[in-house]
Each structure stands twice: as structure tokens, then as C-alpha cells.
Design an enzyme around this catalytic site. Structure first.
Site, PDB file in Angstrom:
ATOM      1  N   ARG A  59      53.122  44.995  73.791  1.00 54.76           N
ATOM      2  CA  ARG A  59      51.780  45.445  74.158  1.00 54.76           C
ATOM      3  C   ARG A  59      51.242  44.799  75.409  1.00 54.76           C
ATOM      4  O   ARG A  59      50.816  45.477  76.342  1.00 54.76           O
ATOM      5  CB  ARG A  59      50.791  45.079  73.057  1.00 54.76           C
ATOM      6  CG  ARG A  59      50.927  45.869  71.844  1.00 54.76           C
ATOM      7  CD  ARG A  59      50.062  45.221  70.796  1.00 54.76           C
ATOM      8  NE  ARG A  59      50.189  46.007  69.595  1.00 54.76           N
ATOM      9  CZ  ARG A  59      49.188  46.667  69.053  1.00 54.76           C
ATOM     10  NH1 ARG A  59      47.984  46.616  69.571  1.00 54.76           N
ATOM     11  NH2 ARG A  59      49.387  47.392  67.985  1.00 54.76           N
ATOM     12  N   THR A  60      51.198  43.479  75.394  1.00 58.14           N
ATOM     13  CA  THR A  60      50.578  42.786  76.526  1.00 58.14           C
ATOM     14  C   THR A  60      51.381  43.027  77.797  1.00 58.14           C
ATOM     15  O   THR A  60      50.820  43.258  78.864  1.00 58.14           O
ATOM     16  CB  THR A  60      50.457  41.278  76.217  1.00 58.14           C
ATOM     17  OG1 THR A  60      49.752  41.135  74.994  1.00 58.14           O
ATOM     18  CG2 THR A  60      49.711  40.551  77.298  1.00 58.14           C
ATOM     19  N   LYS A  87      69.097  26.132  77.258  1.00 61.55           N
ATOM     20  CA  LYS A  87      70.452  25.746  77.677  1.00 61.55           C
ATOM     21  C   LYS A  87      70.485  25.150  79.073  1.00 61.55           C
ATOM     22  O   LYS A  87      71.477  25.260  79.771  1.00 61.55           O
ATOM     23  CB  LYS A  87      71.397  26.950  77.599  1.00 61.55           C
ATOM     24  CG  LYS A  87      72.033  27.113  76.217  1.00 61.55           C
ATOM     25  CD  LYS A  87      72.944  28.317  76.171  1.00 61.55           C
ATOM     26  CE  LYS A  87      73.269  28.714  74.749  1.00 61.55           C
ATOM     27  NZ  LYS A  87      73.532  30.139  74.642  1.00 61.55           N
ATOM     28  N   ARG A 109      53.985  34.810  79.850  1.00 58.33           N
ATOM     29  CA  ARG A 109      53.718  34.428  78.465  1.00 58.33           C
ATOM     30  C   ARG A 109      54.731  33.362  78.090  1.00 58.33           C
ATOM     31  O   ARG A 109      55.918  33.482  78.405  1.00 58.33           O
ATOM     32  CB  ARG A 109      53.854  35.619  77.524  1.00 58.33           C
ATOM     33  CG  ARG A 109      53.920  35.146  76.069  1.00 58.33           C
ATOM     34  CD  ARG A 109      53.636  36.213  75.074  1.00 58.33           C
ATOM     35  NE  ARG A 109      52.271  36.682  75.184  1.00 58.33           N
ATOM     36  CZ  ARG A 109      51.713  37.476  74.260  1.00 58.33           C
ATOM     37  NH1 ARG A 109      52.401  37.860  73.206  1.00 58.33           N
ATOM     38  NH2 ARG A 109      50.477  37.881  74.410  1.00 58.33           N
ATOM     39  N   HIS A 137      44.551  33.007  75.649  1.00 56.13           N
ATOM     40  CA  HIS A 137      45.043  34.335  75.980  1.00 56.13           C
ATOM     41  C   HIS A 137      43.866  34.995  76.707  1.00 56.13           C
ATOM     42  O   HIS A 137      43.140  35.808  76.142  1.00 56.13           O
ATOM     43  CB  HIS A 137      45.382  35.073  74.681  1.00 56.13           C
ATOM     44  CG  HIS A 137      46.160  36.333  74.869  1.00 56.13           C
ATOM     45  ND1 HIS A 137      46.352  36.938  76.090  1.00 56.13           N
ATOM     46  CD2 HIS A 137      46.796  37.116  73.966  1.00 56.13           C
ATOM     47  CE1 HIS A 137      47.073  38.047  75.927  1.00 56.13           C
ATOM     48  NE2 HIS A 137      47.359  38.173  74.647  1.00 56.13           N
TER      49      HIS A 137
END
Ligand SMILES: [Zn+2]
Lengths: 310, 424
Positions: A59-60, A87, A109, A137
Site C-alpha cells: 500500500r504505502t 549478510k 521504509r 510514519h
């Protein structure tokens, strides 16, 4: 129009009321573009925006991508797998590699609170936070502000209930920062296992003993997503009991003011946080939130780029 | 090695000494303390006017990272940093690679420190093999090889039965057990103190009770087994209270804290500063007040640094990914002297906590200027003003939250076994 002085948007805590007013006003202009037949303006033509999503979020990410494209920016989506990140390559290395390709904005994000401040120290382009850990957010916060203001024409003097897992919710933190700066009073409810210490000190915030108390006479009820995978086994017995004490249904919604708004950042666990009657009901503004999300993100991208018209 | 330290304020709490005097050092031992001592021919003199002359400082909690992690620190760089900070002796924690759980590693450390080091190094062995928390290490052999205590520092001994047996067994051997008091289930995925700051920053919190409960458990085990116990890096008001009450009951418990726990609160984490990330985490103002009160009333016996060097790459990352710990050897003395300036401790009490008490607790023959004893001496300039510039630090690592801080007080001269190992 006032000037937006920030190169990055990482947290609503860092913005003033005036900053937020400006972003909301711009978002209203952007919404007009979104209602045209041809939903595209050349404002950010030639700008490159990287969507760097360390956590999956269709969505975002999609909302930011549509926002960028409507402003004619070029977008690239990168989803480093969390395993490759552990890693060896650090966030800073990834960022510096991306920076070498000269993007104008990195929308990120990340699962770690504060990761964006670390990133912003390493790069010269703008950084926009699409969610960091349990911190903030800001685009969700702003779209919530816009959606509430659409309904009431103002943000001051409102009683806003936020119900659910406050501890792990970046949406709650951005909503609290944004709404209390704009003059709303926040009432929080949730199991004490999901209520962080001293949260009242964040602003005009009251912690309620029960959900009833929080939603009584509320103008707005914001229900938070319960991330069952994140709860472990210690924060609540199970979803059934949670929904019984902290779920929103047509009965307890009657406690709120008549016509009170119901909101949710999505995706909704139907029957857990909210019953389908409420989700689909006339008081639900969930889809308006999504719609406003694109406009708010257009405004954010526009202003961090210097707000210059091409 | 002959040396005459002239006109200093000689402070030695071990013999109730506090007067302006000279200290004569001969053949590495304290030969005489008195007024207007004559320097025999060829004796070097140190002018200590306006300075304190004290038993060499002892830091009982240091991570030297050698063997195995020398890119962070090694025995040479770590002891050089210690000398620069005024320390003549330190106890090094066993979480090296391999861990200090066998006499070969103990011998390696002691040999390297003796030949190349700038201060005395007393190794601390493991409580359990490889700090694995499963099987007791060979404490007898560790002691014979030179260990002065055992600890799984960095990890708690989770199994209470094993901790009980370790305390009993160590009592028989005559070696001290040092507890890293932490309940890991309560710590969970926490990365800083749980409180308003963690709420605002959205970082997972470590509740104070994670330390309190482990302190309480180990104090009760020490009481039950009648064994001596030392609690490392006390940071909470709960731990201070539990230890105070235990001492009043006659439990053989001692403890230490570190300068950052009486200097900083978790506010230092704001901005997601990884140089404020440590374990135990920085706490809140009432914990800081309780730690100071514990130092004042004698509940807290020692000030140790928990010097924990890490490479830049291990700190210059997002907060959750950063390793725990800060360096402390070069900032401990001025930060601790501030307790004297603030009227919390007398200078004599401070020297007790930074030299006499750790020596006594570890059972090493240091922490005193008695005639005939080893001439480990620190000359402190209480008026020296300086700024912490990370690029000038002697330690290999730079992970300090005190970068740029203005400090008052410093070691003017550090003397180990009669030899000057540092002077500024
Ligand atoms: Zn420790």
C-alpha cells in the site's frame, strides 16, 4: 505561500504546526490534480525518486509511487531482502551506492526506529520516511490529519481516540505528534501490555483504563492494526479475547459522538480490530484515508524537492 | 627505579593518610613518605605541588578484546589508554575469543601484559566454559594461572542452580564471582532503557526490573550459600536498594557502578546516538540519583569503567544494529572527580572507590602507598582542563558519548612499579 524549510521529512515531531498546515494545504491542491481526467503534472519532471523498502508494504509503496508519477518524477523501487542486508552490506553502503546514481529523494521504509536519521547523515539527497520501526510514519499521520480536517473543517478541540497496540505503532506516534500539535486531545486505550511508559508526556494525551472511556463522546476513533506475528505470546491471550475487549463494533461505536469518524491505517484484520459492519458502515473513512494518502505524499515529495515548479 | 614525588597532597585512605608530603620510591617499592625528603643522588623527581598523590587507580572492569578481537583494542593499546587515564591496574573480562576459560589464555594475557603492557593486568576467568552457561569452568586452575575472579560478564548465568553451585564452588577455591545481573527474558529485544524516551523514539525498551530481579536472585543465592558476590555495573535504583538491604543483613556482597551511570540519563540516546547504547542501558534521572546516593552512603564500593571498545563500523549503523558499550578508561577520572566537586564524595572516598576497594575486593596487593609495598602511584591534577577529542584518544576505539565534553581533572603522571608509564 510559506516556505518549507526541511530537506527531509522523517518525523512529525520535527515539524511545526505551520509546516504541517503548509503540507495539508498543498495536499488539497494536489487532490484537485487527482480528480482530473489526465492525472499528471510536470512539476517533478526530471527528478528521480528511489523507493527503498526494507519492509514489505504494497500500500504505502504504491501510494508513494503513484504520487511520484503524477508529478512526473521517475521512480525506482528497491526491496532489499532483509537477509541480504544482514549478510554484510550496511544501510549506509546501500545508500551511498544509490546516491551515486544521483536520486533526488529516497523514500524509505525500515524496520529499525531512527534508521532514517542515520541515512540522512550519509546522503545529500532528501529522505522521506515511509515508516521506521515503532517510531513514526509521517505520511500516514498527515493523511489522517487531512482526512479528519475534511470531515470537521478543523483539527483543534477534537476528541480523538486511538485504540490498540500503541507500543509498536508508528502510526500512533505520528498521529499523536501531528494531532496534538494541531490542538486535538488524544485518548488512548489498549491492553496495558501494549501501552508504552509515560506516553502521556508526548503531548495532549490521556491514557484510558478501558476502551469505553476512550471512545465515549469521541469525534474520531482510530483503530490500530494488531500485528499478531509481532505480539509473540505474551502481549495478549488471543485475537478472540482482544476483539471482545478492544474491538470496535456497532454497539460500542454508539458511545462515540453521533456521526463520529472511524479510521484505520490498514490492512484491517476484519473481526479483530473492527467488525465488518463498522468497516463497511457509513462512519468509516478508511477508503478516504487511502485516497488522501496519494495527495499528501505528492505534497511531501513536492516540498522536499524545494517546492519549485518546473 | 628510583623516584621522588615532591610536595603533593598524599592521599591514601588505606592508612588514613592525607597530608602534603614527599614520596620516595626505590627499586619499584615505596621507600618512605615524609616531609622534605632528600633525593639521593641520581634520583628523578616529579613535582606534584598542587596535585594529589594517590595509590595507583584500579579499574576492576575492562574489556581488552585480546585475544581475538584486537581490531577493537589489544593489551598494549588498552593498557596504554589505562595509564593515560591514571590506572596502574585493571581486571580484564573474559569475553575474548577464545574466552578466558583455560590457563593457556590466562598465561597469554599475563605474559603479553608483563612484557608489553603499560599497567598491571589481572584476568577475570569465566564462570562457565565458553561463557556458555552450561558447565562450570575450571575455577581452581584459572585461579592458579592468575585469575582474580570469575564472571560471564556480558551474559548472565541464567540457570539459578548453576549460579548457586558456582558461588559455592568459588568460595571453596577462594575466588570471587562477579555477576552480570540481567534477566534475558525481561530484556527481550530491548535496545535501550524502557521509559518515556524509548516511548518517544519508538525503540524497544529494557525494563529496570530486568536488572533488579537478577540482582535480587544473585544476592539471595550469595546469602544462602554464604559466598562472596560482586555485582557489576549497577545502574538501577532497585539494584542499589537491594544491595543496600543485603549489606545491612550481612550478606557478603559488593558492587560497582560506572561513570556513565552517574553522569548520563537515557536522554543521551536521543538522536539515536549509538555511542549512548550500552548494557545495562542508560537509565532515568531517579536511577542516576540513586546511584549517586549509593556511592555516597557506601552501598556502591567501586567505580569501574566497563571500558568496552568497538570499531567504528560496529557503531556507525542504525541503532538496533549497533553493538553495546563505550570506552571509559580516559574519561573515568574527570567524570568521577565531579562527584567530589558536587559534594557527593570526599576525595578520600573517591580514591577508596577507584583504588583501595577494588584491590581489596579482588584480593590484589595494590590500592595502598604503604612503605614496602609496590610503588603504583597516580599523580592527579585536579585543575587540569581539557576537552575530549576522539582523534587524540589512546584507545584504539572511539566509541564515547563524551566526545567534545569539557573535562576537569586528569592524571598528570602514572607510575607503575616505580616506573613512569604516563605523564602529561
Ligand atoms: Zn556486564
Amino acid at each position: 505561500m510559506a516556505e518549507f524549510k526541511h530537506r527531509n521529512i522523517i518525523a512529525l515531531r520535527d515539524l511545526t504546526r505551520e509546516d504541517m498546515e503548509l503540507l495539508l494545504a498543498t495536499a488539497e491542491n494536489m487532490r484537485e490534480i487527482n480528480s482530473r481526467d489526465i492525472k499528471k503534472v510536470p512539476t517533478l519532471r526530471g527528478k528521480t525518486i528511489v523507493n527503498l523498502f526494507y519492509e514489505a508494504s504494497t500500500r504505502t509503496r504504491t501510494s508513494f509511487e503513484i504520487a511520484a508519477k503524477r508529478l512526473s518524477a521517475d521512480t525506482v523501487n528497491i526491496s532489499p531482502s532483509t537477509s541480504s542486508a544482514t549478510k554484510g552490506e550496511t544501510l549506509a553502503d546501500t545508500a551511498l551506492n544509490l546516491l551515486a546514481m544521483k536520486p533526488d529523494i529516497i523514500v524509505m521504509r525500515h524496520a529499525v526506529s531512527g534508521a532514517h536519521y542515520h541515512l540522512a547523515q550519509k546522503v545529500t539527497c532528501s529522505v522521506v520516511n515511509a515508516g521506521d520501526g515503532a517510531h513514526e510514519h509521517p505520511s500516514q499521520g498527515l493523511l489522517d490529519l487531512l482526512t479528519i480536517r475534511d470531515r470537521f473543517g478543523r483539527l483543534d478541540g477534537l476528541k480523538v481516540a486511538i485504540v490498540g497496540d500503541i507500543t509498536h505503532s508508528r502510526v500512533a506516534r505520528s498521529d499523536i505528534q501531528g494531532l496534538t500539535k494541531m490542538g486535538s486531545h488524544i485518548y488512548l486505550a489498549g491492553p496495558p501490555t501494549m501501552m508504552p511508559p509515560a506516553v502521556e508526556k508526548l503531548g495532549n494525551v490521556t491514557v484510558c483504563a478501558t476502551m469505553r472511556e476512550a471512545i465515549q463522546d469521541a469525534d474520531v476513533v482510530i483503530m490500530l492494526r494488531i500485528q499478531q506475528e509481532r505480539q509473540g505470546k505474551t502481549l495478549m491471550p488471543n485475537a478472540r479475547e482482544y476483539s471482545r475487549y478492544f474491538g470496535l463494533n456497532p454497539e460500542n461505536l454508539k458511545l462515540a459522538k453521533p456521526g463520529a469518524m472511524v479510521m484505520h491505517p490498514g490492512p484491517i484484520n476484519r473481526g479483530v480490530e473492527m467488525s465488518s459492519y463498522v468497516v463497511n458502515g457509513s462512519q468509516s473513512h478508511v477508503l478516504k484515508q487511502v485516497e488522501n494518502g496519494v495527495a499528501v505524499r505528492m505534497a511531501m515529495l513536492y516540498h522536499v524537492c524545494g517546492g519549485e515548479l518546473v | 627505579m628510583n623516584l621522588l614525588i615532591k610536595n603533593g597532597r598524599v592521599i591514601d585512605p588505606s592508612q588514613g593518610l592525607d597530608e602534603i608530603a614527599d614520596v620516595l620510591v626505590e627499586a619499584g617499592l615505596v621507600k618512605e613518605i615524609g616531609k622534605n625528603l632528600k633525593a639521593p643522588a641520581g634520583v628523578e623527581t616529579v613535582d606534584a605541588a598542587g596535585k594529589y598523590v594517590v595509590p595507583g587507580l584500579v579499574d576492576m572492569h575492562v574489556h581488552l578484546r585480546d585475544p581475538g578481537l584486537e581490531y577493537k583494542e589489544d593489551i598494549v593499546s588498552g593498557t596504554r589508554a589505562a595509564a593515560a587515564g591514571g590506572f596502574t591496574s585493571l581486571a580484564c573480562m573474559p569475553n575474548t575469543k577464545p574466552a578466558i576459560d583455560n590457563k593457556a589464555v590466562v598465561s597469554y594475557i599475563i605474559n603479553k601484559a608483563t612484557t608489553d603492557g603499560f599497567c598491571n593486568v589481572f584476568p577475570v576467568g569465566c564462570i562457565t566454559y565458553g561463557m556458555g552457561g552450561e558447565r562450570m569452568a575450571e575455577m581452581g586452575e584459572l585461579k592458579e594461572a592468575g585469575c582474580v575472579a570469575v564472571s560471564d560478564d556480558g551474559r548472565p548465568v541464567a540457570n539459578a542452580e548453576l549460579m548457586r553451585r558456582a558461588l559455592e564452588y568459588a568460595r571453596g577455591i577462594g575466588i570471587l564471582v562477579i555477576s552480570h545481573a540481567e534477566d534475558l527474558a525481561l530484556v527481550g529485544e530491548g535496545v535501550m532503557n524502557e521509559g518515556f524516551t524509548s516511548t518517544e523514539l519508538g525503540l524497544k525498551g529494557i525494563p529496570r526490573v530486568a536488572e533488579d530481579i537478577a540482582t535480587a536472585r544473585d544476592v539471595m543465592l550469595a546469602e544462602y550459600t554464604n559466598s562472596p558476590l560482586h555485582i557489576a555495573h549497577v545502574s538501577t535504583k532497585g539494584s542499589v536498594r537491594i544491595i543496600r538491604e543485603a549489606k545491612a543483613r550481612g550478606v557478603k556482597v559488593t558492587c560497582e557502578t560506572a561513570p556513565h551511570y552517574f553522569t548520563l540519563t537515557d536522554d543521551a540516546v536521543r538522536g539515536y546516538d549509538t555511542n549512548a547504547k550500552m548494557n545495562p542501558p542508560l537509565r532515568e534521572a531517579d536511577d542516576v540519583a540513586a546511584v549517586k546516593e549509593g556511592l555516597r552512603d557506601g552501598t556502591i564500593d567501586c567505580i569501574a569503567t566497563d571500558h568496552a571498545p568497538h570499531h567504528l563500523d560496529e557503531k556507525d549503523v542504525e541503532f538496533n544494529a549497533a553493538l553495546n558499550g563505550i570506552i571509559g578508561l580516559e574519561t573515568s577520572l574527570p567524570l568521577s572527580l565531579k562527584l567530589v566537586g558536587d559534594g557527593i564524595l570526599t576525595i578520600n572516598q573517591l580514591i577508596e572507590k577507584m583504588s583501595c576497594n577494588p584491590s581489596k575486593i579482588l584480593g590484589i596487593s595494590r590500592g595502598s602507598l604503604r612503605v614496602g609495598g609496590v610503588a603504583d602511584v597516580t599523580v592527579i591534577d585536579p585543575a587540569a582542563e581539557w576537552t575530549v577529542e576522539t582523534e587524540k584518544l589512546v584507545s584504539k576505539s572511539r566509541n564515547t558519548p563524551f566526545a567534545g565534553w569539557k573535562m576537569k581533572g586528569a592524571a598528570a603522571c602514572t607510575i607503575r612499579g616505580g616506573a613512569v608509564v604516563f605523564s602529561r
